[in-house]
Motif scaffolding. Structure first.
Motif, PDB file in Angstrom:
ATOM      1  N   ALA A  66       0.887  -1.218  -0.002  1.00 49.28           N
ATOM      2  CA  ALA A  66       0.059   0.094   0.277  1.00 49.28           C
ATOM      3  C   ALA A  66       0.707   1.467  -0.105  1.00 49.28           C
ATOM      4  N   ALA A  67       2.147   1.182   0.829  1.00 50.48           N
ATOM      5  CA  ALA A  67       2.858   2.372   0.739  1.00 50.48           C
ATOM      6  C   ALA A  67       3.424   2.657  -0.564  1.00 50.48           C
ATOM      7  N   ARG A  68       3.831   1.707  -1.359  1.00 49.38           N
ATOM      8  CA  ARG A  68       4.510   1.629  -2.585  1.00 49.38           C
ATOM      9  C   ARG A  68       3.431   2.056  -3.344  1.00 49.38           C
ATOM     10  N   ASN A  69       2.256   1.794  -3.621  1.00 51.12           N
ATOM     11  CA  ASN A  69       1.174   2.265  -4.420  1.00 51.12           C
ATOM     12  C   ASN A  69       0.989   3.681  -4.245  1.00 51.12           C
ATOM     13  N   ALA A  70       0.979   4.247  -2.904  1.00 52.58           N
ATOM     14  CA  ALA A  70       0.918   5.429  -2.423  1.00 52.58           C
ATOM     15  C   ALA A  70       1.793   6.408  -3.114  1.00 52.58           C
ATOM     16  N   ALA A  71       2.948   5.825  -3.063  1.00 56.01           N
ATOM     17  CA  ALA A  71       4.184   6.547  -3.704  1.00 56.01           C
ATOM     18  C   ALA A  71       4.113   6.784  -5.110  1.00 56.01           C
ATOM     19  N   ARG A  72       3.657   5.809  -5.856  1.00 55.10           N
ATOM     20  CA  ARG A  72       3.467   5.770  -7.228  1.00 55.10           C
ATOM     21  C   ARG A  72       2.498   6.697  -7.649  1.00 55.10           C
ATOM     22  N   GLU A  73       1.155   6.640  -6.827  1.00 51.81           N
ATOM     23  CA  GLU A  73       0.397   7.488  -7.129  1.00 51.81           C
ATOM     24  C   GLU A  73       0.529   9.318  -7.210  1.00 51.81           C
ATOM     25  N   ARG A  74       1.250   9.348  -6.098  1.00 51.95           N
ATOM     26  CA  ARG A  74       1.846  10.627  -5.860  1.00 51.95           C
ATOM     27  C   ARG A  74       2.754  11.032  -6.950  1.00 51.95           C
ATOM     28  N   ARG A  75       3.609  10.359  -7.206  1.00 48.84           N
ATOM     29  CA  ARG A  75       4.514  10.704  -8.324  1.00 48.84           C
ATOM     30  C   ARG A  75       3.677  11.017  -9.632  1.00 48.84           C
ATOM     31  N   CYS A  76       2.835   9.935  -9.954  1.00 48.96           N
ATOM     32  CA  CYS A  76       1.927  10.197 -11.176  1.00 48.96           C
ATOM     33  C   CYS A  76       1.385  11.706 -11.215  1.00 48.96           C
ATOM     34  N   LEU A  77       0.742  12.034  -9.886  1.00 49.74           N
ATOM     35  CA  LEU A  77      -0.068  13.145 -10.134  1.00 49.74           C
ATOM     36  C   LEU A  77       1.097  14.393 -10.233  1.00 49.74           C
ATOM     37  N   ALA A  78       1.931  14.251  -9.329  1.00 49.72           N
ATOM     38  CA  ALA A  78       2.930  15.503  -9.514  1.00 49.72           C
ATOM     39  C   ALA A  78       3.536  15.676 -11.033  1.00 49.72           C
ATOM     40  N   GLU A  79       3.615  14.235 -11.751  1.00 54.07           N
ATOM     41  CA  GLU A  79       4.108  14.573 -13.066  1.00 54.07           C
ATOM     42  C   GLU A  79       3.208  15.259 -13.909  1.00 54.07           C
ATOM     43  N   ALA A  80       1.966  14.963 -13.585  1.00 51.14           N
ATOM     44  CA  ALA A  80       0.689  15.750 -14.548  1.00 51.14           C
ATOM     45  C   ALA A  80       0.753  17.143 -14.224  1.00 51.14           C
ATOM     46  N   ILE A  81       0.946  17.483 -12.931  1.00 51.49           N
ATOM     47  CA  ILE A  81       0.833  18.871 -12.281  1.00 51.49           C
ATOM     48  C   ILE A  81       2.135  19.629 -13.371  1.00 51.49           C
ATOM     49  N   TYR A  82       3.206  18.874 -13.063  1.00 48.67           N
ATOM     50  CA  TYR A  82       4.393  19.549 -13.564  1.00 48.67           C
ATOM     51  C   TYR A  82       4.443  19.863 -15.095  1.00 48.67           C
ATOM     52  N   TYR A  83       4.299  18.731 -15.898  1.00 49.09           N
ATOM     53  CA  TYR A  83       4.258  18.907 -17.431  1.00 49.09           C
ATOM     54  C   TYR A  83       3.068  19.685 -17.960  1.00 49.09           C
ATOM     55  N   GLU A  84       1.960  19.487 -17.295  1.00 47.42           N
ATOM     56  CA  GLU A  84       0.795  20.096 -17.674  1.00 47.42           C
ATOM     57  C   GLU A  84       0.503  21.457 -17.103  1.00 47.42           C
ATOM     58  N   ALA A  85       1.215  21.932 -16.020  1.00 49.47           N
ATOM     59  CA  ALA A  85       0.640  23.222 -15.477  1.00 49.47           C
ATOM     60  C   ALA A  85       1.704  23.934 -14.714  1.00 49.47           C
ATOM     61  N   ARG A  86       3.293  23.554 -14.901  1.00 45.56           N
ATOM     62  CA  ARG A  86       4.001  24.206 -13.919  1.00 45.56           C
ATOM     63  C   ARG A  86       4.377  25.675 -14.059  1.00 45.56           C
ATOM     64  N   SER A  87       3.855  26.338 -15.144  1.00 48.02           N
ATOM     65  CA  SER A  87       3.998  27.710 -15.321  1.00 48.02           C
ATOM     66  C   SER A  87       2.511  28.289 -14.992  1.00 48.02           C
ATOM     67  N   GLU A  88       1.562  27.546 -14.464  1.00 46.24           N
ATOM     68  CA  GLU A  88       0.451  28.040 -14.024  1.00 46.24           C
ATOM     69  C   GLU A  88       0.608  28.583 -12.652  1.00 46.24           C
ATOM     70  N   THR A  89      -0.305  29.390 -11.890  1.00 49.77           N
ATOM     71  CA  THR A  89      -0.612  29.720 -10.717  1.00 49.77           C
ATOM     72  C   THR A  89      -1.011  28.585  -9.746  1.00 49.77           C
ATOM     73  N   LEU A  90      -0.810  28.882  -8.521  1.00 51.89           N
ATOM     74  CA  LEU A  90      -1.087  27.512  -7.439  1.00 51.89           C
ATOM     75  C   LEU A  90      -2.539  27.208  -7.838  1.00 51.89           C
ATOM     76  N   ALA A  91      -3.523  28.102  -7.818  1.00 48.96           N
ATOM     77  CA  ALA A  91      -4.873  27.627  -8.463  1.00 48.96           C
ATOM     78  C   ALA A  91      -4.899  26.868  -9.481  1.00 48.96           C
ATOM     79  N   GLY A  92      -4.083  27.405 -10.533  1.00 51.74           N
ATOM     80  CA  GLY A  92      -4.286  26.593 -11.766  1.00 51.74           C
ATOM     81  C   GLY A  92      -3.452  25.236 -11.551  1.00 51.74           C
ATOM     82  N   GLN A  93      -2.624  24.780 -10.933  1.00 49.20           N
ATOM     83  CA  GLN A  93      -1.993  23.727 -10.765  1.00 49.20           C
ATOM     84  C   GLN A  93      -2.851  22.781  -9.585  1.00 49.20           C
ATOM     85  N   MET A  94      -3.674  23.427  -8.704  1.00 49.44           N
ATOM     86  CA  MET A  94      -4.640  22.531  -8.110  1.00 49.44           C
ATOM     87  C   MET A  94      -5.767  22.103  -9.015  1.00 49.44           C
ATOM     88  N   ALA A  95      -6.062  22.979  -9.837  1.00 50.40           N
ATOM     89  CA  ALA A  95      -7.223  22.522 -10.756  1.00 50.40           C
ATOM     90  C   ALA A  95      -6.964  21.249 -11.596  1.00 50.40           C
TER      91      ALA A  95
END
Length: 252
Positions: free
Chosen positions: A106-135
């Motif tokens: 479960a801990a390994r899965n949680a770490a993978r999920e966190r990284r996947c979400l962070a990658e989406a935020i980084y590549y899709e919205a790294r130049s956005e505001t905090l609100a844009g990244q949260m969206a």
């Protein structure tokens, strides 16, 4: 000569490879004097270490482990006597708490999920505001909870990534990931992912499951309900029954 070998054993079964995994840590305590036969004593110590590991491997092979089997902690001592030979004694270490493999998975899965979400935020919205990244994070999570999409964060983010076209998030199939995430942008994306996954974020997209940049006008947005614009992204959600009827009438 008297030699004692104390070994801490952790036994488990690998859920991925399906093979028994054996990790042993040995601490060697030599109760010997610095005699001229030191080289011979070192050879004997090596032989006893091998004997200890062979015993541990034998114990592992004759005791099938399942994914639900906790780690077993034990102490093994070898006494070497000129007459009796090597005697191996096993003693359980009851004071050490058991670790459940399911919890580790479960801990390994949680770490993978966190990284996947962070990658989406980084590549899709790294130049956005905090609100844009949260969206963007909110859209990914909303999809993982919707029956039309995979039920994991990684499944949502990388859906269709094996195709050169048709991936759900462009960065997964356009070569963007050839440059690994780095710097403050990556650190911030991970922090936003943590914030979103822990449920601290206030909903900002009105249940959106889609978005696109303001630079494009994709054909699929005609079948969805626009919720709002945040930064350079426009967000949409699936229509309810009455809204679907209105959209159909508008298309007619």
């Amino acid at each position: 000569m008297n030699l004692t070998v104390t070994t801490l054993l952790l036994r488990a079964k690998s859920a991925l490879a399906g093979f028994g995994v054996l990790a042993a840590f040995a601490v060697i305590a030599l109760g010997v004097s610095l005699a001229p036969e030191r080289a011979q004593e070192q050879d004997e110590a090596g032989d006893l270490r091998e004997l200890a590991l062979e015993f541990l491997e034998f114990e592992q092979s004759r005791t099938p482990q399942s994914a639900d089997t906790p780690f077993t902690f034990a102490s093994f001592e070898i006494d070497s006597d000129p007459v009796e030979g090597a005697v191996l004694v096993q003693r359980a270490i009851d004071s050490v708490g058991a670790l459940n493999l399911n919890e580790l998975d479960a801990a390994r899965n949680a770490a993978r999920e966190r990284r996947c979400l962070a990658e989406a935020i980084y590549y899709e919205a790294r130049s956005e505001t905090l609100a844009g990244q949260m969206a963007v994070a909110e859209v990914v999570i909303n999809r993982s909870l919707h029956r039309a999409y995979p039920n994991t964060i990684c499944g949502v983010v990388y859906q269709g990534a094996e195709r050169s076209t048709g991936c759900q998030f462009t960065f997964t199939c356009d070569g963007s990931m050839a440059v690994a995430p780095y710097g403050r942008g990556w650190e911030r994306a991970q922090n936003v992912a943590d914030h979103a996954l822990m449920g601290f974020a206030r909903p900002v997209t009105n249940r959106a499951t889609h978005y696109h940049t303001t630079a494009v006008d994709p054909h699929w947005n005609d079948t969805l309900v626009r919720t709002r614009r945040i930064g350079s992204h426009v967000f949409y959600r699936f229509p309810n029954r009455s809204e679907r009827r209105l959209l159909a009438e508008r298309e007619a």
